[in-house]
Design a protein around this motif. Structure first.
Motif, mmCIF file in Angstrom:
data_model
loop_
_atom_site.group_PDB
_atom_site.id
_atom_site.type_symbol
_atom_site.label_atom_id
_atom_site.label_comp_id
_atom_site.label_asym_id
_atom_site.label_seq_id
_atom_site.Cartn_x
_atom_site.Cartn_y
_atom_site.Cartn_z
ATOM 1 N N ILE A 194 -29.485 10.342 44.422
ATOM 2 C CA ILE A 194 -30.199 8.941 44.925
ATOM 3 C C ILE A 194 -29.765 8.787 46.520
ATOM 4 O O ILE A 194 -30.539 8.486 47.214
ATOM 5 C CB ILE A 194 -29.651 8.022 44.128
ATOM 6 N N GLU A 195 -28.445 9.154 46.709
ATOM 7 C CA GLU A 195 -28.032 9.114 48.190
ATOM 8 C C GLU A 195 -28.720 10.153 49.094
ATOM 9 O O GLU A 195 -28.894 9.631 50.256
ATOM 10 C CB GLU A 195 -26.359 9.311 48.119
ATOM 11 N N LEU A 196 -29.073 11.317 48.763
ATOM 12 C CA LEU A 196 -29.576 12.229 49.365
ATOM 13 C C LEU A 196 -31.330 12.033 49.433
ATOM 14 O O LEU A 196 -31.772 12.544 50.263
ATOM 15 C CB LEU A 196 -29.456 13.704 48.652
ATOM 16 N N SER A 197 -31.694 10.914 48.711
ATOM 17 C CA SER A 197 -33.186 10.792 48.705
ATOM 18 C C SER A 197 -33.478 9.552 49.848
ATOM 19 O O SER A 197 -32.309 9.170 50.206
ATOM 20 C CB SER A 197 -33.709 10.093 47.256
ATOM 21 N N PRO A 198 -34.637 9.034 49.948
ATOM 22 C CA PRO A 198 -34.998 7.994 50.909
ATOM 23 C C PRO A 198 -33.919 6.730 50.799
ATOM 24 O O PRO A 198 -33.613 6.161 51.647
ATOM 25 C CB PRO A 198 -36.122 7.854 50.753
ATOM 26 N N PRO A 247 -25.000 4.076 50.593
ATOM 27 C CA PRO A 247 -24.201 5.393 50.451
ATOM 28 C C PRO A 247 -22.438 4.975 49.876
ATOM 29 O O PRO A 247 -21.886 5.629 48.972
ATOM 30 C CB PRO A 247 -24.023 6.040 51.817
ATOM 31 N N THR A 248 -22.230 4.135 50.731
ATOM 32 C CA THR A 248 -20.822 3.626 50.016
ATOM 33 C C THR A 248 -20.605 2.972 48.874
ATOM 34 O O THR A 248 -19.783 3.338 48.035
ATOM 35 C CB THR A 248 -20.228 2.618 51.346
ATOM 36 N N ILE A 294 -19.287 4.342 43.048
ATOM 37 C CA ILE A 294 -19.651 4.293 41.442
ATOM 38 C C ILE A 294 -19.187 5.678 41.368
ATOM 39 O O ILE A 294 -18.804 5.995 40.001
ATOM 40 C CB ILE A 294 -21.225 4.252 41.340
ATOM 41 N N ILE A 295 -19.555 6.547 42.044
ATOM 42 C CA ILE A 295 -19.068 8.279 41.639
ATOM 43 C C ILE A 295 -17.418 8.059 41.453
ATOM 44 O O ILE A 295 -16.898 8.949 40.859
ATOM 45 C CB ILE A 295 -19.281 9.198 43.109
ATOM 46 N N GLU A 304 -20.843 7.026 56.998
ATOM 47 C CA GLU A 304 -22.056 6.160 56.992
ATOM 48 C C GLU A 304 -22.303 5.747 58.373
ATOM 49 O O GLU A 304 -23.562 5.300 58.481
ATOM 50 C CB GLU A 304 -21.732 5.001 55.869
ATOM 51 N N LEU A 305 -21.497 5.658 59.293
ATOM 52 C CA LEU A 305 -21.739 4.982 60.691
ATOM 53 C C LEU A 305 -22.402 6.211 61.420
ATOM 54 O O LEU A 305 -23.068 5.736 62.346
ATOM 55 C CB LEU A 305 -20.413 4.810 61.225
ATOM 56 N N ILE A 306 -22.577 7.291 61.090
ATOM 57 C CA ILE A 306 -23.373 8.441 61.537
ATOM 58 C C ILE A 306 -24.689 8.704 60.669
ATOM 59 O O ILE A 306 -24.493 8.941 59.710
ATOM 60 C CB ILE A 306 -22.591 9.518 61.846
ATOM 61 N N PRO A 307 -25.738 8.641 61.302
ATOM 62 C CA PRO A 307 -27.063 8.795 60.543
ATOM 63 C C PRO A 307 -26.804 10.354 59.966
ATOM 64 O O PRO A 307 -26.568 11.294 60.285
ATOM 65 C CB PRO A 307 -28.250 8.884 61.583
#
Length: 209
Positions: free
Chosen positions: A61-65, A73-74, A79-80, A159-162
């Motif tokens: 899901i994080e790798l999806s849009p 992401p965080t 959850i992970i 997450e601060l870096i696209p």
């Protein structure tokens, strides 16, 4: 719908998924039946007892849009970490607190994410299957859990870096896939990718220290 058909579908959903395509199909089916899909409903989709999907799905899901939404992401990393922590201590039935279980995502967005995952998942299933299976069982499950927890700790700063958080999440996804299809060779590859992700994280933030 006939009771027998409902019973059959329920039995399928409660069994452990066998490959990535089945994981994606179950998510898509869940999205079709609801307006919003909660984390608890996703867990029910996989039966609470199969380690692989609980690492694989949040990472995918994080790798999806959806992963492009700030904060997602965080949240997924947290959850992970919760699931991986339970794996580390050998729990065979996953648990999450009620307030987290009720968190949900739009079924439309989840459905779109599964569409983007489907072709990729089919390729994964063609490429990866049970090899060196002894490295995907027993103590190696705990090793995968520990490394996955380390990976989640790198996600908030990245997450601060696209798109930077995709590196550790990609490693976690590989661990989840390795456990799902019992592929020890993929487990070794995931460990290597995790090392690369840690090195990248260190190189990005070392100058600031």
């Amino acid at each position: 719908m006939e009771p027998a058909l409902l019973s059959t579908r329920s039995a399928v959903m409660e069994s452990n998924p066998r490959n990535t395509t089945e994981v994606v199909d179950r998510l898509a089916e869940t999205a079709r039946r609801h307006e919003r899909v909660s984390i608890g409903q996703m867990m029910d989709t996989f039966g609470h007892r199969s380690y692989g999907p609980f690492l694989l799905v949040p990472a995918l899901i994080e790798l999806s849009p959806i992963g492009g939404i700030p904060g997602v992401p965080t949240f997924l990393a947290a959850i992970i970490a919760l699931f991986a922590g339970q794996m580390l201590f050998g729990r065979d039935h996953f648990w999450i607190p009620d307030f987290l279980s009720r968190q949900s995502v739009s079924a439309r967005k989840l459905g779109e994410a599964t569409q983007s995952m489907r072709a990729f998942s089919r390729r994964l299933d063609r490429w990866f299957h049970g090899r060196l299976t002894r490295y995907a069982k027993g103590p190696f499950v705990r090793v995968a859990a520990f490394i996955s927890i380390l990976m989640t700790l790198t996600v908030p700063p990245l997450e601060l870096i696209p798109f930077a958080s995709s590196a550790p999440m990609g490693a976690i996804a590989l661990f989840g896939l390795a456990l799902l299809v019992c592929d020890g060779a993929l487990m070794i590859a995931a460990t290597g990718l995790a090392g690369v992700a840690l090195a990248v994280t260190a190189s990005v933030f070392a100058p600031a220290l």
